[in-house]
Design a protein around this motif. Structure first.
Motif, PDB file in Angstrom:
ATOM      1  N   THR A  24      13.294 -30.244  85.878  1.00 30.76           N
ATOM      2  CA  THR A  24      12.151 -31.142  86.106  1.00 30.76           C
ATOM      3  C   THR A  24      12.579 -32.596  86.161  1.00 30.76           C
ATOM      4  O   THR A  24      12.123 -33.361  87.015  1.00 30.76           O
ATOM      5  N   ASN A  25      13.471 -32.986  85.247  1.00 29.41           N
ATOM      6  CA  ASN A  25      13.931 -34.369  85.151  1.00 29.41           C
ATOM      7  C   ASN A  25      15.434 -34.436  85.397  1.00 29.41           C
ATOM      8  O   ASN A  25      16.182 -33.580  84.916  1.00 29.41           O
ATOM      9  N   GLU A  26      15.855 -35.467  86.109  1.00 26.09           N
ATOM     10  CA  GLU A  26      17.283 -35.573  86.393  1.00 26.09           C
ATOM     11  C   GLU A  26      18.113 -35.797  85.139  1.00 26.09           C
ATOM     12  O   GLU A  26      19.289 -35.429  85.092  1.00 26.09           O
ATOM     13  N   TRP A  27      17.510 -36.403  84.089  1.00 29.26           N
ATOM     14  CA  TRP A  27      18.290 -36.600  82.870  1.00 29.26           C
ATOM     15  C   TRP A  27      18.682 -35.267  82.232  1.00 29.26           C
ATOM     16  O   TRP A  27      19.612 -35.203  81.422  1.00 29.26           O
ATOM     17  N   GLU A  28      17.984 -34.190  82.618  1.00 28.20           N
ATOM     18  CA  GLU A  28      18.351 -32.869  82.106  1.00 28.20           C
ATOM     19  C   GLU A  28      19.668 -32.374  82.701  1.00 28.20           C
ATOM     20  O   GLU A  28      20.219 -31.370  82.237  1.00 28.20           O
ATOM     21  N   LYS A  29      20.167 -33.057  83.720  1.00 26.03           N
ATOM     22  CA  LYS A  29      21.454 -32.695  84.320  1.00 26.03           C
ATOM     23  C   LYS A  29      22.623 -33.387  83.620  1.00 26.03           C
ATOM     24  O   LYS A  29      23.772 -33.198  84.002  1.00 26.03           O
ATOM     25  N   THR A  30      22.339 -34.196  82.616  1.00 25.61           N
ATOM     26  CA  THR A  30      23.365 -35.030  81.995  1.00 25.61           C
ATOM     27  C   THR A  30      23.422 -34.794  80.485  1.00 25.61           C
ATOM     28  O   THR A  30      22.635 -34.031  79.916  1.00 25.61           O
ATOM     29  N   SER A  31      24.310 -35.513  79.834  1.00 24.70           N
ATOM     30  CA  SER A  31      24.445 -35.419  78.382  1.00 24.70           C
ATOM     31  C   SER A  31      23.299 -36.103  77.643  1.00 24.70           C
ATOM     32  O   SER A  31      23.273 -36.109  76.405  1.00 24.70           O
ATOM     33  N   LEU A  32      22.338 -36.669  78.373  1.00 20.79           N
ATOM     34  CA  LEU A  32      21.116 -37.175  77.755  1.00 20.79           C
ATOM     35  C   LEU A  32      20.137 -36.052  77.422  1.00 20.79           C
ATOM     36  O   LEU A  32      19.168 -36.261  76.691  1.00 20.79           O
ATOM     37  N   LYS A  33      20.385 -34.883  77.950  1.00 17.13           N
ATOM     38  CA  LYS A  33      19.440 -33.775  77.816  1.00 17.13           C
ATOM     39  C   LYS A  33      19.129 -33.464  76.362  1.00 17.13           C
ATOM     40  O   LYS A  33      17.960 -33.287  75.986  1.00 17.13           O
ATOM     41  N   GLU A  34      20.160 -33.388  75.533  1.00 15.06           N
ATOM     42  CA  GLU A  34      19.942 -32.995  74.135  1.00 15.06           C
ATOM     43  C   GLU A  34      19.105 -34.021  73.382  1.00 15.06           C
ATOM     44  O   GLU A  34      18.120 -33.674  72.727  1.00 15.06           O
ATOM     45  N   SER A  35      19.491 -35.310  73.459  1.00 13.45           N
ATOM     46  CA  SER A  35      18.779 -36.327  72.677  1.00 13.45           C
ATOM     47  C   SER A  35      17.382 -36.586  73.223  1.00 13.45           C
ATOM     48  O   SER A  35      16.424 -36.717  72.450  1.00 13.45           O
TER      49      SER A  35
END
Length: 489
Positions: free
Chosen positions: A444-455
């Motif tokens: 849904t969100n591009e940040w879910e493709k990165t190491s930002l996903k967890e936080s």
């Protein structure tokens, strides 16, 4: 030195044309100087932050929807169907909120644009994408939209109405007790532990002593932490109330010239609790070899023993002589030091050291408090209290990027703060590489493709969802009270 100027939103518009032409990074010389100062501590380089990388971050990764839903305090936000039909996302809690942007129209010149406000998420997003601010600050919710403040006659009519209770803790304020080699903006794993200590004390105090539930902690992006207390009771606090809460946590921790810490016996319950939290971390992270080492080598333990009260100089002399010949650990030295002091003031039955029955009441209190005061000097939260005192004080927006490190201001899980590593927080350069290399399922969100996903995901699950449920429950209770009054069941 960067030249900073403050402007209102209207003044800032005059700079837009120049700004569009001036999207450049710092000069090579300035950047090289900054890198040489910090590369061993932060890993900062031109690949971690640039105007171009920042623009990509805003357009692809910045969680505008998350920020908007949070600052709207919409109880329907946890229910997608209800949210679709809700008008609360356009409530005054968002449209009357002050934002400020720090932009750099030309290298070396920063312009600080205050009193901006936005009608909705799209309006905020468009403004950020257009101006590409190096920094975003968030202020209070005002009586009128801040962008219209010049049209409001008299500041008495244009006034802050609510604002989260915020706290700022910065490692720079620990320079007098950092023994790891860092000072100023430099940090390392050893001194970063002090931020975890501050967070644990503050979080527990805010929850247990004031009853706050919705507390969000964030990494500042460089050398500190921020707390946002979002309960309605906190948001509605007056300046006097905010000052009272902040002062409640304030302790005089002494200075290099005056080592006296402002505590007294009996300890206030909140200080007694703080000491129970902090002393184990003091023993683990401050006194040992390989940490700050204040009881790990003769020069440092001599310095520490010199701070003993005058009434305990006999203890100092005995331990200096003893420790110069033994090989006890730092933890063992700390236990031995406290045991000697307890014997001195008659709080121990140990016969190994002769008690000084002639010690007067004043000296006895100073000796009894010295171990607590010493733990506090190195570990107790050092607040920038002015940040907390006033509703209209601005604080850096969560999720933005620190331009000196390129690191994102990510949420920190207080329950797992010991595992938080500021040097593992992703930089802009790293995030763009992760986006380019992503080869997974659609999200849904591009940040879910990165190491930002967890936080980011944990922030949604563990902070936003519970807060929205609390808001929904409060809304329901208020509706039931009104129904009882009007008879409209």
């Amino acid at each position: 030195m960067t030249n900073k100027r403050e402007r209102s939103e209207e003044d800032g518009k005059e700079m837009e044309a120049d700004y569009e032409e001036g999207k450049t990074t710092e000069s090579d010389a300035e950047m090289e100087e900054e890198n040489s100062k910090e590369k061993t501590k932060t890993g900062n380089s031109q690949t971690d932050f640039s105007t171009e990388l920042l623009a990509q971050y805003y357009s692809r990764l910045f969680p505008f929807e998350m920020l908007h839903e949070w600052l709207s305090y919409n109880p329907d936000a946890c229910n997608p169907k209800a949210k679709a039909n809700s008008t609360k996302t356009k409530s005054k809690t968002f449209t009357h909120r002050e934002f400020s942007f720090t932009i750099e129209p030309f290298p070396g010149e920063e312009i600080y644009i205050r009193y901006q406000s936005f009608k909705d998420q799209a309006d905020l997003t468009n403004a950020v994408l257009k101006r590409n601010p190096r920094k975003i600050d968030i202020g209070a919710v005002f009586s009128h939209p801040p962008k219209d403040h010049k049209a409001i006659q008299g500041m008495a009519k244009f006034a802050p109405c609510q604002r989260e209770l915020v706290f700022d803790v910065d490692l720079t304020d620990y320079d007098g007790v950092r023994r790891c080699g860092c000072d100023g903006a430099n940090i390392c794993h050893k001194c970063w532990k002090m931020m975890g200590m501050a967070m644990k004390v503050m979080d527990q105090g805010l929850r247990e002593d004031f009853g706050f539930d919705n507390i969000a902690w964030f990494y500042s992006g460089r050398r500190g932490i921020h707390a946002w207390v979002c309960d309605e009771s906190a948001r509605q606090l007056s300046d006097a109330g905010r000052s009272a809460v902040a002062s409640y946590f304030e302790v005089n921790l002494g200075t290099d010239k005056d080592k006296n810490v402002g505590i007294h016996t009996p300890l206030h319950p909140t200080l007694s609790r703080a000491h129970k939290i902090l002393e184990p971390m003091f023993i683990r992270d401050i006194i040992p070899e390989g940490k700050h080492g204040i009881l790990a080598e003769e020069e440092k333990w001599t310095e520490l023993l010199e701070t003993l009260p005058q009434g305990a100089m006999t203890v100092k002399d005995k331990l200096l002589k003893k420790w110069s010949k033994d090989y006890s650990t730092a933890a063992e030295k700390w236990d031995e030091l406290k045991r000697y002091l307890n014997i001195l003031i008659g709080k121990s039955t140990d016969k190994k050291v002769k008690q000084n029955k002639g010690i007067n009441a004043k000296d006895k209190e100073e000796v009894e408090l010295w171990p607590v005061a010493t733990v506090f000097r190195y570990t107790y939260p050092r607040l920038d209290i002015n940040v907390s005192k006033m509703q209209n004080h601005l604080l850096k927006s969560p999720f933005c990027v620190h331009p000196k490190t390129g690191r994102v201001c990510v949420p920190i899980d207080c329950s797992n703060v010991d595992d938080f590593d500021p040097f593992n927080v992703p930089t802009l350069g790293q995030l763009m590489k992760e986006l380019d290399g992503y080869d997974g399922e659609d999200v849904t969100n591009e940040w879910e493709k990165t190491s930002l996903k967890e936080s980011f995901g944990k922030f949604q699950k563990d902070f936003l969802l519970p807060m929205w449920k609390d808001l929904k429950r409060a809304e329901k209770e208020e509706a039931e009270k009104m129904a009882a009054v009007t008879g409209d069941f």
